[in-house]
Design a protein around this motif. Structure first.
Motif, short mmCIF file in Angstrom:
data_model
loop_
_atom_site.label_atom_id
_atom_site.label_comp_id
_atom_site.label_asym_id
_atom_site.label_seq_id
_atom_site.Cartn_x
_atom_site.Cartn_y
_atom_site.Cartn_z
N PRO A 162 0.81 -1.22 0.00
CA PRO A 162 0.00 0.00 0.00
C PRO A 162 0.84 1.27 0.00
O PRO A 162 0.39 2.31 -0.48
N ASP A 163 2.07 1.19 0.52
CA ASP A 163 2.93 2.37 0.50
C ASP A 163 3.36 2.70 -0.93
O ASP A 163 3.46 3.87 -1.30
N ALA A 164 3.61 1.65 -1.72
CA ALA A 164 4.02 1.86 -3.11
C ALA A 164 2.82 2.13 -4.02
O ALA A 164 2.91 2.92 -4.95
N LEU A 165 1.70 1.49 -3.75
CA LEU A 165 0.49 1.63 -4.56
C LEU A 165 -0.70 1.66 -3.60
O LEU A 165 -1.24 0.62 -3.22
N PRO A 166 -1.11 2.85 -3.17
CA PRO A 166 -2.11 2.97 -2.10
C PRO A 166 -3.41 2.21 -2.33
O PRO A 166 -4.02 1.69 -1.39
N ARG A 167 -3.85 2.08 -3.58
CA ARG A 167 -5.14 1.44 -3.85
C ARG A 167 -5.14 -0.04 -3.50
O ARG A 167 -6.20 -0.66 -3.36
N VAL A 168 -3.95 -0.61 -3.34
CA VAL A 168 -3.84 -2.01 -2.94
C VAL A 168 -4.54 -2.25 -1.59
O VAL A 168 -5.01 -3.36 -1.31
N ALA A 169 -4.64 -1.21 -0.78
CA ALA A 169 -5.27 -1.34 0.54
C ALA A 169 -6.68 -1.89 0.44
O ALA A 169 -7.14 -2.61 1.33
N THR A 170 -7.37 -1.58 -0.66
CA THR A 170 -8.74 -2.06 -0.86
C THR A 170 -8.77 -3.59 -0.90
O THR A 170 -9.56 -4.23 -0.19
N GLU A 171 -7.92 -4.18 -1.73
CA GLU A 171 -7.95 -5.63 -1.87
C GLU A 171 -7.40 -6.34 -0.64
O GLU A 171 -7.87 -7.42 -0.27
N LEU A 172 -6.42 -5.73 0.01
CA LEU A 172 -5.91 -6.33 1.24
C LEU A 172 -7.00 -6.36 2.32
O LEU A 172 -7.12 -7.35 3.06
N ALA A 173 -7.79 -5.30 2.39
CA ALA A 173 -8.89 -5.27 3.36
C ALA A 173 -9.91 -6.35 3.04
O ALA A 173 -10.47 -6.99 3.95
N CYS A 174 -10.17 -6.56 1.76
CA CYS A 174 -11.11 -7.62 1.36
C CYS A 174 -10.57 -9.00 1.73
O CYS A 174 -11.32 -9.87 2.20
N ASP A 175 -9.28 -9.20 1.53
CA ASP A 175 -8.68 -10.49 1.88
C ASP A 175 -8.75 -10.74 3.39
O ASP A 175 -8.95 -11.88 3.83
N GLU A 176 -8.58 -9.69 4.18
CA GLU A 176 -8.70 -9.84 5.63
C GLU A 176 -10.12 -10.25 6.02
O GLU A 176 -10.32 -11.11 6.89
N LEU A 177 -11.12 -9.66 5.37
CA LEU A 177 -12.51 -10.05 5.64
C LEU A 177 -12.77 -11.48 5.20
O LEU A 177 -13.44 -12.24 5.90
N ALA A 178 -12.24 -11.86 4.03
CA ALA A 178 -12.44 -13.22 3.54
C ALA A 178 -11.86 -14.24 4.52
O ALA A 178 -12.45 -15.30 4.75
N ALA A 179 -10.71 -13.90 5.11
CA ALA A 179 -10.09 -14.81 6.09
C ALA A 179 -10.95 -14.97 7.33
O ALA A 179 -10.86 -15.99 8.03
#
Length: 300
Positions: free
Chosen positions: A130-147
Motif C-alpha cells: 500500500p505504500d508503493a500503490l495505495p489502492r492495494v489497501a482495498t484488496e488487502l482489506a477484502c482479503d482480511e474479511l475473507a479470512a
C-alpha cells in the motif's frame, strides 16, 4: 433482496442501482447530502444518510440489508493515500456488520493492481505494498474479511468505464486535447487500456449477487481486454479536428501533466473466468464506438 449501495449517485453506482431495481430488488442508497438523497429517491431507491467516513452509518446499513455493493470512493488525487486508507476503513466497517453471516459484499477495485502488463486474470493478486500503490489497501482489506469468513467479492474495474455521463479518464483526455490543440499518445501508442460500458458493469454486479461465490473471489468487469491508446487518441483527434501526435516518454509530462502516468498505462486484462462463472456477456457498444459519438464532445 434489499441491497445497500455506496456510491449510489455515482457514474457506476447509479447504473447498478437501476439494474438492481429493474430486477425487482429493493435498494438502499448511501446519500451524504440532501441533493444526493433526492437523487437516490428519484431513482426509485431508499436514501440512507451518511458518508464514507461515517463508520456507524455504514455498519447500520449493511446490517439492515441482504447484500452490499461498495462502489463509493473519494476521488481526490491530491490526497490519494489518505482516501485509499478511508476506503480500507469503509470495507472494515461494512465487513464488521457481516461477520458470521452469508450476506454478500461486493467491493470495487481495479484490474491494474496486480502489477502485470499482459494477461491479468482473476487469479492474480497485488504484489505491491500500500505504500508503493495505495489502492492495494482495498484488496488487502477484502482479503482480511475473507479470512474471517465474510462473503466478500472484489469487482475489478478497468481504467475506462464508459458511457453517457462519463467523467473519468476519457473526458480528461478530451479536455487535454482541446487545451493543447492536439490529441497525443506516447511512443507508438500501443499500450492497452481495458474497458467496459457502465451498463454491462451493472449487469455483472447483479449477476454476481445472484449466485454463491467463494470469499475473496475476484470478478473482472472487463468487456474489452485492451484498447490501444493510439486508437483512443485518433478518435478524439478526428472528433475535435486537431492533430494526432506522438510524444516521447520525456515529452509526455509537458503534454499530459499529472495524467502522464495514466496515459502510459499498459495492461491487458482477461475476464474469461468471470464470464464463464456468471454467464456474463457484454452487449453494449465498445469503447471506440461509444467514444465516437456527440455526447463525449458536447461542451456544457
Amino acid at each position: 433482496m434489499k441491497i445497500f449501495v455506496t456510491g449510489a449517485t455515482g457514474f457506476i453506482g447509479s447504473a447498478i442501482v437501476q439494474e438492481l431495481l429493474r430486477a425487482g430488488h429493493r435498494v438502499l442508497g448511501l446519500a451524504r447530502s440532501d441533493a444526493a438523497a433526492a437523487a437516490v429517491a428519484a431513482a426509485g431507491a431508499e436514501p440512507h444518510r451518511g458518508d464514507l467516513e461515517d463508520a456507524a452509518s455504514l455498519r447500520a446499513a449493511a446490517a439492515a440489508s441482504d447484500a452490499t455493493v461498495h462502489t463509493g470512493f473519494i476521488h481526490d488525487f491530491t490526497r490519494y493515500k489518505e482516501v485509499c486508507d478511508t476506503d480500507r476503513r469503509v470495507i472494515e466497517a461494512l465487513g464488521a456488520a457481516l461477520v458470521g453471516t452469508q450476506r454478500p459484499l461486493l467491493v470495487a477495485s481495479g484490474v491494474v493492481l496486480p502489477g502485470r502488463k499482459t494477461g491479468v486474470t482473476e487469479e492474480d493478486r497485488a504484489t505491491a505494498s500500500p505504500d508503493a500503490l495505495p489502492r492495494v489497501a482495498t484488496e488487502l482489506a477484502c482479503d482480511e474479511l475473507a479470512a474471517r469468513g465474510v462473503h466478500v467479492g472484489v469487482l475489478r474495474f478497468p481504467p475506462t468505464v464508459h458511457g453517457e455521463g462519463d467523467h473519468g479518464f476519457v473526458p480528461m483526455l478530451i479536455d487535454l486535447a482541446r487545451k493543447q490543440g492536439a490529441s497525443a499518445y506516447i511512443g507508438e501508442g500501443q499500450n492497452l487500456w481495458p474497458a467496459v460500458h457502465r451498463f454491462d458493469a451493472a449487469t455483472l454486479a447483479r449477476l454476481a449477487l445472484a449466485q454463491p461465490f467463494a470469499p475473496g473471489t475476484r470478478f473482472h468487469v472487463v468487456a474489452e481486454e485492451g484498447v490501444p491508446f493510439k486508437a483512443i487518441a485518433e478518435v478524439i483527434g478526428r472528433r475535435l479536428q486537431v492533430p494526432v501526435i506522438s510524444k516521447t516518454p520525456a515529452e509526455a509530462a509537458a503534454h499530459f501533466g499529472w495524467f502522464a502516468h495514466f496515459a502510459a498505462l499498459d495492461c491487458r486484462a482477461s475476464s474469461k473466468r468471470t464470464r464463464e462463472t456468471l454467464g456474463w456477456t457484454p452487449v453494449q457498444p465498445d469503447l471506440l464506438a461509444d467514444l465516437d459519438r456527440p455526447p463525449y464532445f458536447a461542451q456544457g
